[in-house]
Design an enzyme around this catalytic site. Sequence first.
Site, short mmCIF file in Angstrom:
data_model
loop_
_atom_site.label_atom_id
_atom_site.label_comp_id
_atom_site.label_asym_id
_atom_site.label_seq_id
_atom_site.Cartn_x
_atom_site.Cartn_y
_atom_site.Cartn_z
N ARG A 1 -8.35 9.11 20.11
CA ARG A 1 -7.95 8.88 21.50
C ARG A 1 -7.70 10.20 22.21
O ARG A 1 -8.12 10.42 23.34
CB ARG A 1 -6.70 8.00 21.56
N ASN B 1 0.88 -1.17 0.00
CA ASN B 1 0.00 0.00 0.00
C ASN B 1 0.92 1.23 0.00
O ASN B 1 1.45 1.62 1.05
CB ASN B 1 -0.90 -0.04 1.25
N ARG C 1 -10.06 15.50 6.97
CA ARG C 1 -10.86 15.91 5.80
C ARG C 1 -12.23 16.41 6.25
O ARG C 1 -12.83 15.84 7.15
CB ARG C 1 -11.05 14.73 4.85
N ASN D 1 -9.11 6.98 10.19
CA ASN D 1 -8.67 8.36 9.96
C ASN D 1 -9.44 8.93 8.77
O ASN D 1 -9.95 10.03 8.80
CB ASN D 1 -7.16 8.38 9.77
N GLY D 2 -9.55 8.13 7.71
CA GLY D 2 -10.55 8.40 6.67
C GLY D 2 -11.84 7.70 7.10
O GLY D 2 -11.76 6.73 7.85
N ARG E 1 -2.62 -2.10 -3.46
CA ARG E 1 -3.81 -1.28 -3.27
C ARG E 1 -3.69 -0.09 -4.21
O ARG E 1 -2.72 0.66 -4.15
CB ARG E 1 -3.89 -0.81 -1.83
P1 AMP Z 1 -7.46 3.61 10.81
O1 AMP Z 1 -7.42 4.71 9.79
O2 AMP Z 1 -8.52 2.59 10.58
O3 AMP Z 1 -6.11 3.00 11.08
O4 AMP Z 1 -7.90 4.32 12.17
C1 AMP Z 1 -7.04 5.24 12.79
C2 AMP Z 1 -7.79 6.00 13.84
O5 AMP Z 1 -8.43 5.10 14.77
C3 AMP Z 1 -6.84 6.82 14.72
O6 AMP Z 1 -6.60 8.05 14.18
C4 AMP Z 1 -7.61 6.92 16.00
O7 AMP Z 1 -8.37 8.11 15.92
C5 AMP Z 1 -8.57 5.76 16.01
N1 AMP Z 1 -8.29 4.85 17.10
C6 AMP Z 1 -7.37 3.86 17.14
N2 AMP Z 1 -7.41 3.25 18.35
C7 AMP Z 1 -8.38 3.86 19.07
C8 AMP Z 1 -8.90 3.68 20.39
N3 AMP Z 1 -8.42 2.74 21.20
N4 AMP Z 1 -9.90 4.50 20.77
C9 AMP Z 1 -10.38 5.45 19.96
N5 AMP Z 1 -9.93 5.66 18.72
C10 AMP Z 1 -8.94 4.88 18.27
#
Ligand code: AMP
Length: 405
Positions: A290, A17, A247, A217-218, A98
């Site tokens: 978090r 990716n 975003r 994040n997205g 990806r």
């Molecule tokens: P992803 O893009 O799926 O990797 O998700 C990333 C986002 O998940 C991070 O920026 C965090 O805001 C959120 N995240 C990860 N772990 C936690 C947690 N334990 N509690 C709340 N948000 C979380």
Amino acid sequence: MTGTTAMSARGAVLVLNAGSSSLKYQLLQPDTEEVQADGVAERIGESESSITHEQDGEESTEVLALPDHHAAIERAMRFFADHGTDLTTAGLLAVGHRVVHGGRTFYRPTLIDPEVISEISRISTLAPLHNPANLIGIDAARSLLPDVPSVAVFDTAFFHSLPDAAATYAIDRGVADLHAIRRYGFHGTSHEYVSQQVAEFLDRPVDLHQIVLHLGNGASASAIAGGSPIDTSMGMTPLEGLVMGTRSGDIDPGIVLHLNRVARLGVDQIDTLLNKQSGLKGLCGENDFRSITEKMAAGDAGARRAYDIYIHRLRRYIGAYMIELGRVDAITFTAGVGENAASVRADALAGLENYGIVIDAERNAVRAKHARRISADDSDVDVLVVPTNEELAIARQAADVVAAL
Ligand code: AMP
């Protein structure tokens, strides 16, 4: 030891990716789902890049100059070699890439050849930040692993069959057709994978009406009926829809005109503003959920407001998709926020008992890495948390393409 690891790489897929300055990779067995190694290279092209590689339970990080993605893959290959895995001779089934935007051309995982590369390049105008980076990853993998077939898996593919009414913007048809302006949708690999997991979990593969909320994040939402998406929140680009980490999601398009005419911002500045300085970050200075949760707990009003705006938008989409689907059997949360933030799940679906949606607070509070139901027994709608696994989905699709050759 060396020999064992090398043997166990047989039949594996290397999933890449490639972002503009990063490269995530994973070596995994599509059938057993065993992850043999994964890693990430960051700040590629800067003087202090870093690469972290995890294999055989050992994690190694190195700070070094990685001038390009080619150098990053080369360094990763040396990490693999240190663990006894020579990727050039390990019998890899495929490298699965990806690729963010498939445009109107690609809606199936596709074996990469020079023609495919030039078509991905041609449609790069639709995803100027993403597709060129994906192509650099493809080029590097093809030159370093010339004997391993490369397969592109497109983030837009699952939404190729969106109904015309959901896929079409209400702008001049001639302009839209000329410039390939339509709603493509993104995170398709995740929405497809998770919706299939839901069907399996509920043992109800046919005619399941579901909403999938990919909140990372997205972030994106989709409405899926009988395995086919009928709507999704991201559009021509991944900027439309939900409030995201950085975003904006939906805004009045007139704001873009105003920013240009009155605020005198150029397109690149507006692009940066809406893609990198908006969303939760723009609202409260934090894009990580978090930190937002911690700040809210400490009484920070800005974090609270950002959270409320995030939830408001999410509920708006859930409501719209409930109406579009007519009947909803399952609502599923996935990705970093969806899998981990119990308060988001509770607030997104609070007060919907009249619609047959009841979350069980105790089930919702459980932290786990597997698919689970968080709705109450008397909830008509199943509310689930299902971990996404885009790498596994890409590996499986790449392996299927190669198997069919
Ligand atoms: P992803 O893009 O799926 O990797 O998700 C990333 C986002 O998940 C991070 O920026 C965090 O805001 C959120 N995240 C990860 N772990 C936690 C947690 N334990 N509690 C709340 N948000 C979380």
